[in-house]
Design a protein around this motif. Structure first.
Motif, mmCIF file in Angstrom:
data_model
loop_
_atom_site.group_PDB
_atom_site.id
_atom_site.type_symbol
_atom_site.label_atom_id
_atom_site.label_comp_id
_atom_site.label_asym_id
_atom_site.label_seq_id
_atom_site.Cartn_x
_atom_site.Cartn_y
_atom_site.Cartn_z
ATOM 1 N N GLU A 126 0.841 -1.184 0.000
ATOM 2 C CA GLU A 126 0.000 0.000 0.000
ATOM 3 C C GLU A 126 0.881 1.241 0.000
ATOM 4 O O GLU A 126 1.891 1.304 0.685
ATOM 5 C CB GLU A 126 -0.895 0.022 1.241
ATOM 6 N N LYS A 148 -6.454 -1.183 -6.019
ATOM 7 C CA LYS A 148 -7.549 -0.672 -5.210
ATOM 8 C C LYS A 148 -7.167 0.745 -4.815
ATOM 9 O O LYS A 148 -6.059 0.980 -4.339
ATOM 10 C CB LYS A 148 -7.755 -1.515 -3.954
ATOM 11 N N LYS A 150 -8.275 3.930 -2.455
ATOM 12 C CA LYS A 150 -9.125 4.414 -1.374
ATOM 13 C C LYS A 150 -9.100 5.938 -1.429
ATOM 14 O O LYS A 150 -8.037 6.547 -1.341
ATOM 15 C CB LYS A 150 -8.609 3.931 -0.020
ATOM 16 N N TYR A 155 -13.789 2.937 -1.614
ATOM 17 C CA TYR A 155 -12.838 2.084 -2.322
ATOM 18 C C TYR A 155 -13.276 1.871 -3.766
ATOM 19 O O TYR A 155 -14.464 1.735 -4.051
ATOM 20 C CB TYR A 155 -12.731 0.715 -1.642
ATOM 21 N N HIS A 157 -12.067 -0.591 -7.135
ATOM 22 C CA HIS A 157 -11.204 -1.679 -7.598
ATOM 23 C C HIS A 157 -11.041 -1.543 -9.107
ATOM 24 O O HIS A 157 -12.021 -1.546 -9.849
ATOM 25 C CB HIS A 157 -11.830 -3.033 -7.247
ATOM 26 N N HIS A 172 -5.938 9.849 0.306
ATOM 27 C CA HIS A 172 -6.140 8.733 -0.608
ATOM 28 C C HIS A 172 -4.962 7.761 -0.509
ATOM 29 O O HIS A 172 -3.890 8.117 -0.009
ATOM 30 C CB HIS A 172 -6.343 9.222 -2.043
#
Length: 195
Positions: A126, A148, A150, A155, A157, A172
């Motif tokens: 991440e 993904k 955020k 969220y 995908h 984000h």
């Protein structure tokens, strides 16, 4: 034995970021302390960066760019015209946690209104850049793998060749949910601050 290409590139990048940062700070007639106050990066770290003695992480470069309200490519720009931008040539900037490697493409030579990057997100990792300066809009396309994204508490995908556009001035994060590297193409636009 001589230095590896990677360590030479890191030294060159550190020197370049330092020289550019000092030039911008002097153009704006700011002290190191004033720069530290607006970027939330310590005066000691900024001094080391300006002298080319520190190789700043992507997180620190973002903090500096956000504080100065400039595109990060301005700090990474070598000031030469680039006609072809090849993968793994030019500057690589790595996030603090090592999850994301960003490669600016066709660096803008001045206070540009947009910038383009390649990014490589490690498997099962991440990258959270946080919120950027006001007026930043991000356009992200997945070139390989899955992503993904955020954005605040929502969220999204994305799969190969999917794209997303959003305001980058909110919290984000980017997540690679797979066991392979995810390759991304970023276009970031900047609205010049009104003064």
């Amino acid at each position: 034995m001589g230095k590896t290409n990677h360590s030479k590139d890191a030294e060159r990048l550190a020197r370049q970021v330092g020289e550019t940062l000092r030039r911008i700070r002097q153009e704006r007639k700011m002290s190191l302390q004033e720069l530290a106050d607006i970027t939330d990066v310590s005066k000691l770290t900024l001094g080391n960066i300006e002298r080319g003695e520190a190789n700043p992480s992507l997180t620190v470069i973002w903090k500096i760019a956000n504080g100065l309200t400039i595109p990060i490519s301005l700090l990474l720009n070598e000031g030469k015209e680039v006609l072809v931008s090849r993968k793994n040539e030019g500057n690589n900037v790595v996030s603090t946690n090592g999850a994301c490697t960003l490669q600016p493409i066709f660096d803008t030579p001045n206070y540009g209104s947009f910038e383009i990057h390649r990014a490589f997100l490690k498997p099962n990792s991440e990258y959270s850049p946080g919120a950027h300066q006001m007026g930043v809009i991000e356009y992200v396309t997945v070139m390989e793998g899955e992503l993904k994204v955020k954005i605040e508490d929502e969220y999204h995908h994305l799969y190969e060749y999917d794209s997303i556009k959003f305001n980058g001035d909110v919290e984000h994060a980017y997540m690679n949910p797979t066991n392979s590297v995810t390759v991304l193409h970023f276009v970031m636009t900047y609205t010049k601050p009104t003064s």
